[in-house]
Motif scaffolding. Structure first.
Motif, PDB file in Angstrom:
ATOM      1  N   PRO A  46      27.395  -2.872 -18.391  1.00 36.22           N
ATOM      2  CA  PRO A  46      26.041  -3.183 -17.927  1.00 36.22           C
ATOM      3  C   PRO A  46      24.934  -2.891 -18.925  1.00 36.22           C
ATOM      4  O   PRO A  46      23.994  -3.674 -19.056  1.00 36.22           O
ATOM      5  CB  PRO A  46      25.897  -2.320 -16.668  1.00 36.22           C
ATOM      6  CG  PRO A  46      27.287  -2.117 -16.186  1.00 36.22           C
ATOM      7  CD  PRO A  46      28.140  -2.041 -17.427  1.00 36.22           C
ATOM      8  N   VAL A  47      25.021  -1.789 -19.649  1.00 36.12           N
ATOM      9  CA  VAL A  47      23.930  -1.434 -20.558  1.00 36.12           C
ATOM     10  C   VAL A  47      24.063  -2.113 -21.915  1.00 36.12           C
ATOM     11  O   VAL A  47      23.245  -1.874 -22.809  1.00 36.12           O
ATOM     12  CB  VAL A  47      23.812   0.090 -20.727  1.00 36.12           C
ATOM     13  CG1 VAL A  47      23.545   0.757 -19.393  1.00 36.12           C
ATOM     14  CG2 VAL A  47      25.049   0.680 -21.377  1.00 36.12           C
ATOM     15  N   ALA A  48      25.086  -2.960 -22.086  1.00 37.74           N
ATOM     16  CA  ALA A  48      25.239  -3.719 -23.328  1.00 37.74           C
ATOM     17  C   ALA A  48      24.631  -5.109 -23.218  1.00 37.74           C
ATOM     18  O   ALA A  48      24.678  -5.885 -24.169  1.00 37.74           O
ATOM     19  CB  ALA A  48      26.724  -3.835 -23.694  1.00 37.74           C
TER      20      ALA A  48
ATOM     21  N   ALA B 121      28.203 -15.103 -20.099  1.00 41.66           N
ATOM     22  CA  ALA B 121      28.669 -13.916 -20.829  1.00 41.66           C
ATOM     23  C   ALA B 121      27.820 -12.706 -20.458  1.00 41.66           C
ATOM     24  O   ALA B 121      28.326 -11.585 -20.344  1.00 41.66           O
ATOM     25  CB  ALA B 121      28.612 -14.166 -22.333  1.00 41.66           C
ATOM     26  N   ASN B 122      26.518 -12.928 -20.248  1.00 39.94           N
ATOM     27  CA  ASN B 122      25.651 -11.827 -19.869  1.00 39.94           C
ATOM     28  C   ASN B 122      25.986 -11.302 -18.471  1.00 39.94           C
ATOM     29  O   ASN B 122      25.886 -10.101 -18.211  1.00 39.94           O
ATOM     30  CB  ASN B 122      24.183 -12.261 -19.918  1.00 39.94           C
ATOM     31  CG  ASN B 122      23.246 -11.120 -20.229  1.00 39.94           C
ATOM     32  OD1 ASN B 122      23.401 -10.447 -21.245  1.00 39.94           O
ATOM     33  ND2 ASN B 122      22.278 -10.891 -19.365  1.00 39.94           N
ATOM     34  N   ILE B 123      26.415 -12.195 -17.578  1.00 34.09           N
ATOM     35  CA  ILE B 123      26.861 -11.768 -16.251  1.00 34.09           C
ATOM     36  C   ILE B 123      28.141 -10.944 -16.368  1.00 34.09           C
ATOM     37  O   ILE B 123      28.291  -9.898 -15.724  1.00 34.09           O
ATOM     38  CB  ILE B 123      27.090 -12.986 -15.337  1.00 34.09           C
ATOM     39  CG1 ILE B 123      25.769 -13.697 -15.043  1.00 34.09           C
ATOM     40  CG2 ILE B 123      27.785 -12.581 -14.045  1.00 34.09           C
ATOM     41  CD1 ILE B 123      24.794 -12.905 -14.224  1.00 34.09           C
ATOM     42  N   ILE B 124      29.074 -11.398 -17.200  1.00 36.09           N
ATOM     43  CA  ILE B 124      30.298 -10.637 -17.438  1.00 36.09           C
ATOM     44  C   ILE B 124      29.950  -9.244 -17.964  1.00 36.09           C
ATOM     45  O   ILE B 124      30.472  -8.223 -17.491  1.00 36.09           O
ATOM     46  CB  ILE B 124      31.227 -11.369 -18.424  1.00 36.09           C
ATOM     47  CG1 ILE B 124      31.799 -12.649 -17.795  1.00 36.09           C
ATOM     48  CG2 ILE B 124      32.338 -10.461 -18.907  1.00 36.09           C
ATOM     49  CD1 ILE B 124      32.911 -12.435 -16.802  1.00 36.09           C
ATOM     50  N   LEU B 125      29.049  -9.189 -18.949  1.00 39.25           N
ATOM     51  CA  LEU B 125      28.623  -7.898 -19.486  1.00 39.25           C
ATOM     52  C   LEU B 125      27.950  -7.054 -18.411  1.00 39.25           C
ATOM     53  O   LEU B 125      28.101  -5.827 -18.391  1.00 39.25           O
ATOM     54  CB  LEU B 125      27.676  -8.087 -20.661  1.00 39.25           C
ATOM     55  CG  LEU B 125      28.302  -8.471 -21.997  1.00 39.25           C
ATOM     56  CD1 LEU B 125      27.219  -8.753 -23.029  1.00 39.25           C
ATOM     57  CD2 LEU B 125      29.240  -7.382 -22.501  1.00 39.25           C
TER      58      LEU B 125
ATOM     59  N   GLY C 245      31.982  -9.078 -30.282  1.00 38.80           N
ATOM     60  CA  GLY C 245      31.346  -8.231 -29.284  1.00 38.80           C
ATOM     61  C   GLY C 245      32.358  -7.576 -28.362  1.00 38.80           C
ATOM     62  O   GLY C 245      32.262  -6.375 -28.071  1.00 38.80           O
ATOM     63  N   PHE C 246      33.337  -8.346 -27.906  1.00 40.63           N
ATOM     64  CA  PHE C 246      34.358  -7.799 -27.013  1.00 40.63           C
ATOM     65  C   PHE C 246      35.161  -6.708 -27.719  1.00 40.63           C
ATOM     66  O   PHE C 246      35.465  -5.664 -27.132  1.00 40.63           O
ATOM     67  CB  PHE C 246      35.293  -8.916 -26.539  1.00 40.63           C
ATOM     68  CG  PHE C 246      36.384  -8.431 -25.622  1.00 40.63           C
ATOM     69  CD1 PHE C 246      36.125  -8.193 -24.288  1.00 40.63           C
ATOM     70  CD2 PHE C 246      37.666  -8.207 -26.104  1.00 40.63           C
ATOM     71  CE1 PHE C 246      37.128  -7.731 -23.430  1.00 40.63           C
ATOM     72  CE2 PHE C 246      38.681  -7.754 -25.266  1.00 40.63           C
ATOM     73  CZ  PHE C 246      38.401  -7.516 -23.924  1.00 40.63           C
ATOM     74  N   ASN C 247      35.490  -6.928 -28.979  1.00 40.86           N
ATOM     75  CA  ASN C 247      36.293  -5.955 -29.729  1.00 40.86           C
ATOM     76  C   ASN C 247      35.548  -4.654 -29.980  1.00 40.86           C
ATOM     77  O   ASN C 247      36.175  -3.623 -30.269  1.00 40.86           O
ATOM     78  CB  ASN C 247      36.753  -6.569 -31.057  1.00 40.86           C
ATOM     79  CG  ASN C 247      37.770  -7.673 -30.865  1.00 40.86           C
ATOM     80  OD1 ASN C 247      38.473  -7.717 -29.853  1.00 40.86           O
ATOM     81  ND2 ASN C 247      37.846  -8.586 -31.814  1.00 40.86           N
ATOM     82  N   ASN C 248      34.225  -4.689 -29.877  1.00 35.56           N
ATOM     83  CA  ASN C 248      33.434  -3.478 -30.099  1.00 35.56           C
ATOM     84  C   ASN C 248      33.212  -2.669 -28.822  1.00 35.56           C
ATOM     85  O   ASN C 248      32.639  -1.581 -28.872  1.00 35.56           O
ATOM     86  CB  ASN C 248      32.071  -3.842 -30.704  1.00 35.56           C
ATOM     87  CG  ASN C 248      32.185  -4.248 -32.161  1.00 35.56           C
ATOM     88  OD1 ASN C 248      33.083  -3.806 -32.867  1.00 35.56           O
ATOM     89  ND2 ASN C 248      31.282  -5.109 -32.614  1.00 35.56           N
ATOM     90  N   LEU C 249      33.641  -3.212 -27.679  1.00 36.36           N
ATOM     91  CA  LEU C 249      33.480  -2.481 -26.428  1.00 36.36           C
ATOM     92  C   LEU C 249      34.513  -1.361 -26.326  1.00 36.36           C
ATOM     93  O   LEU C 249      35.653  -1.517 -26.754  1.00 36.36           O
ATOM     94  CB  LEU C 249      33.633  -3.434 -25.236  1.00 36.36           C
ATOM     95  CG  LEU C 249      32.576  -4.532 -25.083  1.00 36.36           C
ATOM     96  CD1 LEU C 249      32.912  -5.415 -23.887  1.00 36.36           C
ATOM     97  CD2 LEU C 249      31.180  -3.941 -24.927  1.00 36.36           C
TER      98      LEU C 249
END
Length: 441
Positions: free
Chosen positions: A301-303, A292-296, A430-434
């Motif tokens: 990137p800054v999340a 998930a961190n790689i996806i982010l 987390g995804f919904n807050n992007l």
């Protein structure tokens, strides 16, 4: 060094990416030999590149300390063969007293009061529950000052402990390396009990879907093929997140367990696929936290929250570790290495540690100055971890031990993004807050 838009071709797709700021676009390729950058992408890139470059620079080079790992004891009730803490320390080390722990926490409160942030305190290292009384007392006393986390092998966890941790909203990581008792206990050996499998599974069941629970799995040559089954097993136990971390080769004893990169890549990807399948087939989600961190690292990137996948890494920048004797070091991986103490918290302060030569040395390690990484388009997604591991192997300024593994899972991450599946790899909330920073309609 590759700056500006570069083309990366894979599976009939052209990935346009600026490695400096991780601006990217995915475009179908109809002719491999004659690919051009679409005008609308180029126009968008020219509008966004300066802003994204500033954001990435601030993300990488700020010194916003947000978390402190406290090792309340050097000792452990397990003998994991890949432990990054030397055996002599685990057997003969010391434990903090209640007074020492309170002193440290009060000092941390003062530091962060000046910085107007509520920090995270994670009890870590060998086995913190060997001194659970002083830890639980500290959590109760400082519950309004800190957000707490705890990493444990679960051997000493009781059902009452679990209720306490849930009541106080403590983030908990439980170590488990396989859904097989025999495989797990070969790697997670508990003294006098054969291994931690039964206790860890029992504790996971007690947590019963607790949102703050993570399972941490160390990837070695012995447990790779069982990773998809592990994900399925943990999903059945209502675990929301598992981290599948390649073994760190910081200590010599871990190097004999080094996994084959191709095999690790294959089964890591299968584990991610299994997590997506399990999440889609039920009302419960499970994610692979480090993927998930790689996806982010690509879509936001800054999340990112895990600071191993960026350079300089989070050690001595976003977090530090305080050992049982009070030494402040950039990260727990440095416990067995000489010359990385930024001072002792009983004698000096966090400010001095942050400005100490050892901490600056870690913050000075950046991918642009690593020959193998400086021209890599993935350099600000991968970060070439881990400086402690690479220092122990003779040279901090070299590419990651598992460079090919990271390249392949980043490639796989782009594939999932191109298929619109990235949302299944991130926590729903987390995804919904992007929010979109840039987008072509």
């Amino acid at each position: 060094m590759k700056n500006g838009l570069n083309i990366y071709k894979s599976n009939g797709k052209g990935i346009l990416i600026d490695a400096q700021n991780v601006f990217w676009s995915i475009t179908p390729i109809h002719d491999e030999s004659d690919f051009f950058i679409p005008e609308d992408v180029l126009n968008l890139y020219n509008r966004m590149k300066n802003r994204l470059t500033r954001q990435m620079h601030n993300f990488r080079f700020s010194q916003e300390l947000t978390a402190i790992y406290i090792d309340p004891t050097d000792r452990c009730n397990c003998q994991c063969p890949y432990c990054y803490i030397p055996e002599r320390i685990r057997k003969n080390g010391r434990s903090m007293t209640k007074g020492e722990l309170i002193f440290i926490l009060r000092k941390i409160v003062k530091y962060f009061k000046r910085h107007k942030r509520k920090p995270v305190i994670v009890f870590h290292a060998s086995e913190p529950l060997l001194v659970k009384d002083i830890i639980f007392s500290a959590i109760k006393k400082f519950k309004d000052k800190f957000s707490f986390g705890l990493q444990t092998n679960a051997v000493l966890l009781t059902s009452e402990d679990v209720e306490f941790l849930k009541e106080h909203h403590v983030g908990v990581g439980i170590s488990l390396d396989s859904p097989s008792l025999l495989v797990n206990n070969r790697l997670r050996r508990s003294i006098g009990q054969g291994g931690n499998f039964n206790q860890a599974v029992r504790a996971i069941e007690w947590f019963d879907g607790y949102a703050g629970l993570n399972v941490i799995t160390t990837l070695t040559k012995f447990n790779l093929t069982g990773l998809p089954e592990l994900v399925e097993f943990l999903h059945s136990k209502k675990v929301p997140c598992v981290l599948l971390n390649p073994v760190r080769l910081t200590q010599a004893n871990s190097r004999s367990l080094r996994p084959d990169e191709k095999v690790m890549t294959k089964y890591f990807i299968r584990a991610v696929q299994k997590a997506i399948e399990c999440s889609l087939d039920s009302q419960r989600q499970i994610i692979v936290g480090n993927f998930a961190n790689i996806i982010l690292g690509i879509v936001a990137p800054v999340a990112r929250r895990l600071m191993c996948d960026i350079s300089p890494c989070g050690g001595g920048r976003c977090f530090l570790t305080i050992t049982a004797s009070g030494e402040m070091i950039p990260c727990g991986e440095f416990i067995g290495l000489k010359g990385f103490s930024g001072g002792n918290i009983f004698k000096t302060g966090i400010e001095k540690a942050m400005q100490s030569a050892p901490f600056k040395k870690i913050r000075a390690r950046i991918v642009e100055e690593i020959p193998e990484c400086s021209s890599c388009i993935s350099r600000n997604i991968c970060g070439a971890p881990c400086p402690a591991e690479l220092y122990a192997l003779g040279n901090m300024h070299q590419a990651s031990v598992f460079c090919r593994f990271y390249k392949e899972i980043i490639k796989y991450a782009f594939k999932l993004i191109a298929e619109g599946k990235e949302k299944y790899c991130l926590r729903k909330e987390g995804f919904n807050n992007l929010e979109y920073e840039y987008c072509l309609e």
